[in-house]
Design an enzyme around this catalytic site. Structure first.
Site, PDB file in Angstrom:
ATOM      1  N   LYS A 178       0.856  -1.187   0.000  1.00 20.26           N
ATOM      2  CA  LYS A 178       0.000   0.000   0.000  1.00 20.26           C
ATOM      3  C   LYS A 178       0.889   1.233   0.000  1.00 20.26           C
ATOM      4  O   LYS A 178       1.461   1.618   1.016  1.00 20.26           O
ATOM      5  CB  LYS A 178      -0.939   0.042   1.215  1.00 20.26           C
ATOM      6  CG  LYS A 178      -2.047   1.067   0.948  1.00 20.26           C
ATOM      7  CD  LYS A 178      -2.588   1.764   2.156  1.00 20.26           C
ATOM      8  CE  LYS A 178      -1.831   2.922   2.680  1.00 20.26           C
ATOM      9  NZ  LYS A 178      -1.802   4.135   1.836  1.00 20.26           N
ATOM     10  N   GLU A 253       9.685   0.908  10.805  1.00 21.08           N
ATOM     11  CA  GLU A 253      10.730   1.905  10.495  1.00 21.08           C
ATOM     12  C   GLU A 253      10.078   3.268  10.654  1.00 21.08           C
ATOM     13  O   GLU A 253       9.242   3.656   9.832  1.00 21.08           O
ATOM     14  CB  GLU A 253      11.236   1.727   9.059  1.00 21.08           C
ATOM     15  CG  GLU A 253      11.974   0.428   8.803  1.00 21.08           C
ATOM     16  CD  GLU A 253      13.372   0.402   9.404  1.00 21.08           C
ATOM     17  OE1 GLU A 253      13.770   1.382  10.060  1.00 21.08           O
ATOM     18  OE2 GLU A 253      14.059  -0.613   9.224  1.00 21.08           O
ATOM     19  N   CYS A 287      13.447  10.508   7.224  1.00 19.97           N
ATOM     20  CA  CYS A 287      13.563   9.946   8.574  1.00 19.97           C
ATOM     21  C   CYS A 287      14.993  10.119   9.069  1.00 19.97           C
ATOM     22  O   CYS A 287      15.243  10.287  10.241  1.00 19.97           O
ATOM     23  CB  CYS A 287      13.213   8.465   8.540  1.00 19.97           C
ATOM     24  SG  CYS A 287      14.196   7.543   7.341  1.00 19.97           S
ATOM     25  N   GLU A 388      10.182  15.838  15.413  1.00 20.69           N
ATOM     26  CA  GLU A 388      10.553  15.620  14.005  1.00 20.69           C
ATOM     27  C   GLU A 388       9.765  16.606  13.144  1.00 20.69           C
ATOM     28  O   GLU A 388       8.542  16.495  13.032  1.00 20.69           O
ATOM     29  CB  GLU A 388      10.230  14.178  13.596  1.00 20.69           C
ATOM     30  CG  GLU A 388      10.681  13.879  12.183  1.00 20.69           C
ATOM     31  CD  GLU A 388      10.274  12.493  11.695  1.00 20.69           C
ATOM     32  OE1 GLU A 388       9.114  12.108  11.891  1.00 20.69           O
ATOM     33  OE2 GLU A 388      11.129  11.812  11.088  1.00 20.69           O
TER      34      GLU A 388
HETATM   35  P1  NAD Z   1       2.415   8.269   7.913  1.00 22.74           P
HETATM   36  O1  NAD Z   1       2.641   7.525   9.180  1.00 22.74           O
HETATM   37  O2  NAD Z   1       1.438   9.368   7.909  1.00 22.74           O
HETATM   38  O3  NAD Z   1       1.974   7.300   6.734  1.00 22.74           O
HETATM   39  C1  NAD Z   1       2.775   6.200   6.318  1.00 22.74           C
HETATM   40  C2  NAD Z   1       1.891   5.209   5.605  1.00 22.74           C
HETATM   41  O4  NAD Z   1       0.978   4.658   6.553  1.00 22.74           O
HETATM   42  C3  NAD Z   1       1.047   5.777   4.471  1.00 22.74           C
HETATM   43  O5  NAD Z   1       0.990   4.847   3.405  1.00 22.74           O
HETATM   44  C4  NAD Z   1      -0.337   5.903   5.119  1.00 22.74           C
HETATM   45  O6  NAD Z   1      -1.395   5.819   4.201  1.00 22.74           O
HETATM   46  C5  NAD Z   1      -0.337   4.697   6.032  1.00 22.74           C
HETATM   47  N1  NAD Z   1      -1.250   4.762   7.170  1.00 22.74           N
HETATM   48  C6  NAD Z   1      -1.744   5.863   7.801  1.00 22.74           C
HETATM   49  N2  NAD Z   1      -2.559   5.500   8.805  1.00 22.74           N
HETATM   50  C7  NAD Z   1      -2.578   4.153   8.829  1.00 22.74           C
HETATM   51  C8  NAD Z   1      -3.218   3.186   9.663  1.00 22.74           C
HETATM   52  N3  NAD Z   1      -3.989   3.538  10.670  1.00 22.74           N
HETATM   53  N4  NAD Z   1      -2.993   1.881   9.410  1.00 22.74           N
HETATM   54  C9  NAD Z   1      -2.176   1.500   8.400  1.00 22.74           C
HETATM   55  N5  NAD Z   1      -1.559   2.358   7.583  1.00 22.74           N
HETATM   56  C10 NAD Z   1      -1.749   3.680   7.793  1.00 22.74           C
HETATM   57  O7  NAD Z   1       3.871   8.764   7.469  1.00 22.74           O
HETATM   58  P2  NAD Z   1       4.239   9.712   6.256  1.00 22.74           P
HETATM   59  O8  NAD Z   1       3.844  11.105   6.630  1.00 22.74           O
HETATM   60  O9  NAD Z   1       3.763   9.128   4.976  1.00 22.74           O
HETATM   61  O10 NAD Z   1       5.842   9.579   6.265  1.00 22.74           O
HETATM   62  C11 NAD Z   1       6.656  10.344   7.065  1.00 22.74           C
HETATM   63  C12 NAD Z   1       7.135   9.572   8.289  1.00 22.74           C
HETATM   64  O11 NAD Z   1       7.789   8.370   7.879  1.00 22.74           O
HETATM   65  C13 NAD Z   1       8.163  10.334   9.089  1.00 22.74           C
HETATM   66  O12 NAD Z   1       7.886  10.213  10.466  1.00 22.74           O
HETATM   67  C14 NAD Z   1       9.474   9.617   8.747  1.00 22.74           C
HETATM   68  O13 NAD Z   1      10.478   9.765   9.706  1.00 22.74           O
HETATM   69  C15 NAD Z   1       9.017   8.219   8.580  1.00 22.74           C
HETATM   70  N6  NAD Z   1       9.979   7.448   7.779  1.00 22.74           N
HETATM   71  C16 NAD Z   1      10.777   6.500   8.382  1.00 22.74           C
HETATM   72  C17 NAD Z   1      11.726   5.805   7.648  1.00 22.74           C
HETATM   73  C18 NAD Z   1      12.634   4.784   8.287  1.00 22.74           C
HETATM   74  O14 NAD Z   1      13.258   3.993   7.570  1.00 22.74           O
HETATM   75  N7  NAD Z   1      12.761   4.755   9.612  1.00 22.74           N
HETATM   76  C19 NAD Z   1      11.856   6.048   6.278  1.00 22.74           C
HETATM   77  C20 NAD Z   1      11.028   7.017   5.695  1.00 22.74           C
HETATM   78  C21 NAD Z   1      10.084   7.696   6.450  1.00 22.74           C
END
Ligand code: NAD
Length: 485
Positions: A178, A253, A287, A388
């Site tokens: 997804k 992650e 991240c 963050e």
């Molecule tokens: P997000 O948590 O808003 O969304 C991530 C994904 O989760 C999206 O596909 C979203 O549709 C889905 N999602 C949202 N609610 C959900 C739920 N209740 N159940 C299942 N899936 C759900 O994050 P974002 O804004 O897309 O990305 C930014 C974040 O990602 C930042 O905090 C960043 O640090 C983190 N990140 C971490 C890494 C790593 O490797 N540690 C890498 C990239 C990004």
């Protein structure tokens, strides 16, 4: 530039489908907020259908009994196809995510390398024999985990999809991906290329839709055996809660608030360049962004002066333009959140050294641009010092002693990534052991390979992506105990 709005479909059980509700999501170019594609807004029904397809494909002889070397060959083919389609994929990434084309090409190349790396591991996932008392044989089998669900964020859509998609297939799982609702274009393209590479029907499914509807349905499904989630720590907690109900394996992650630590003996010119790129690459939406920089007091003034001067010359512009050094942030709401943090920083007493606004250039007003921003005199209690921001905002703090800087660097709830700048071996390795971060880089930053483990301490996550180590998240160990008496 006029862009033809593409109408796309999602991939479930080898078929390209619209949403059963007929709903779609408009994907927009963050540099001007113009539509570039229409993507189906999937519902719980499609989430269920994709898991069902993956579940059936898992048991199909075509996939279950496939020689692991053949799985490797399919992944090699996929890697080649990704390379052959690099220009188109990079263009799709930049159009929907905003980053510069140069960055997008780097991400696509990284994705191709991930498929190549895990292709080579597909036929090397081995069990072991274990010494037990005489007249017995004991061994382990490494079996695929089963149906794996991959929830991908919008900041590195192709690279993050590939880094879990590749080991999952190498180990014989079937996958449901997804992508983020904002940036699904390259994951859909990767679905198309997987089919071309010879992945059997139902082994790879890409479902587009919101996290609240499709994401939460996928992570709550009892037929799912593993969840690989990359996103914010807040959503990660919700995913873990949903997974707990069915005792589903999770790999998380999550976020970061990563420090650079610059010692006085470092190559300061190089450190300035990497501190700058470590926060302004991908408009800071990383991240692993180096969002905090701790600079030793003896070199502080010159370092900050040089860094601010170089930052002020950065060229903002649409990612599609060759001359742009930093693109827009992904959405208007992210732009507002980031500018809100800038206001907080000023109110809390940090000193704004540059940036802090939308750029004044009229041609950039319709996009979600934020100037590269630097604050100094930031403390760990300030919001900009501990939360963050996920944007192009750097917080700088002066330090005197090593103990003091270790304590400040480790102060946050995150622990993903940290950069140490020194020529002294003893200092470098001492810091590597004392910093609470899953990855520590020495005289280097924003570097990760498909072969090197990547994962967080504390609220930055659980488990590791990349490297041989990640395969334990995609396999089950079965112990077989034989009585030979
Ligand atoms: P997000 O948590 O808003 O969304 C991530 C994904 O989760 C999206 O596909 C979203 O549709 C889905 N999602 C949202 N609610 C959900 C739920 N209740 N159940 C299942 N899936 C759900 O994050 P974002 O804004 O897309 O990305 C930014 C974040 O990602 C930042 O905090 C960043 O640090 C983190 N990140 C971490 C890494 C790593 O490797 N540690 C890498 C990239 C990004």
């Amino acid at each position: 530039m006029t862009v033809q709005v593409q109408k796309l479909k999602m991939l479930i059980n080898g078929e390209w489908l619209e949403s059963s509700t007929g709903a779609t999501t408009s994907i927009v170019d963050p540099s001007n907020n113009e539509p570039v594609a229409d993507v189906p807004r999937g519902s719980k029904q499609e989430a269920r259908a994709a898991v069902e397809a993956a579940h059936e494909a898992l048991a199909s002889p075509e996939w279950r009994d496939m020689d692991s070397a053949k799985r490797g060959r399919i992944l090699t083919k996929l890697s080649t196809l990704v390379r052959e389609n690099m220009d188109e994929m990079a263009r799709l990434e930049t159009l929907s995510q905003g980053k510069t084309l140069r960055e997008s090409k780097g991400d696509v190349a990284w994705a191709a390398r991930a498929f190549e790396y895990f292709a080579g591991l597909a036929d090397k996932i081995e069990g072991e024999t274990i010494p037990v008392p005489p007249k017995r044989l004991d061994y382990t089998l490494k079996e695929p985990l089963g149906v794996t669900v991959h929830i991908v964020p919008w900041n590195y859509p192709i690279a993050i999809a590939a880094r879990s998609w590749a080991p999952a297939l190498a180990a014989g799982n079937t996958v449901v991906v997804k992508p983020s609702e904002t940036t699904p274009l390259t994951a859909l393209k990767l679905g198309e290329l997987s089919v071309k590479a010879g992945v059997p029907k139902g082994v790879v499914n890409v479902v587009t839709g919101s996290g609240a509807e499709v994401g939460s349905a996928l992570v709550s499904d009892r037929k799912v055996d593993g969840i690989i989630f990359t996103g914010s720590s807040e959503t990660g907690r919700q995913v873990m809660e949903a997974a707990a109900k069915n005792v589903t394996h999770v790999l998380l992650e999550l976020g970061g608030k990563n420090p650079h630590i610059v010692f006085p003996d470092a190559d300061l010119g190089r450190a300035v360049r990497y501190v700058k790129d470590g926060i302004f690459t991908n408009a800071g939406q990383m991240c692993w962004a180096g969002s905090r920089a701790f600079i030793h007091e003896s070199v502080y003034d010159g370092f900050v002066k040089d860094l601010v001067a170089k930052t002020k010359t950065m060229r903002l512009g649409p990612g599609m333009e060759e001359s742009s050094e930093m693109g827009p942030v992904v959405s208007r709401s992210r732009q507002e959140t980031i500018l809100g943090y800038v206001k907080d920083g000023i109110q809390e007493g940090a000193k704004l050294m540059c940036g802090g606004n939308q750029p004044a250039e009229p041609r950039l007003r319709s996009g979600n641009f934020v100037e590269p921003t630097i604050f100094e005199e930031v403390t760990g209690e300030m919001k900009i010092g501990c939360e963050e921001i996920f944007g192009p905002v750097l917080s700088i703090t002066k330090f005197r002693t090593t103990d003091e800087v270790v304590s400040m660097a480790n102060e946050t709830e995150y622990g993903l990534y940290a950069g140490v700048w020194t020529k002294d071996l003893k200092t470098a390795h001492d810091m590597a052991s004392r910093l609470q971060a899953g990855v520590v880089t020495i005289n280097e930053f924003l570097i990760t390979f498909p072969s090197t483990p990547f994962g967080g301490y504390k609220e930055s996550g659980i488990g590791h992506e990349n490297g041989i180590e990640t395969l334990r998240h995609y396999t089950r160990t079965k112990n077989v105990s034989v009585n030979l008496n």
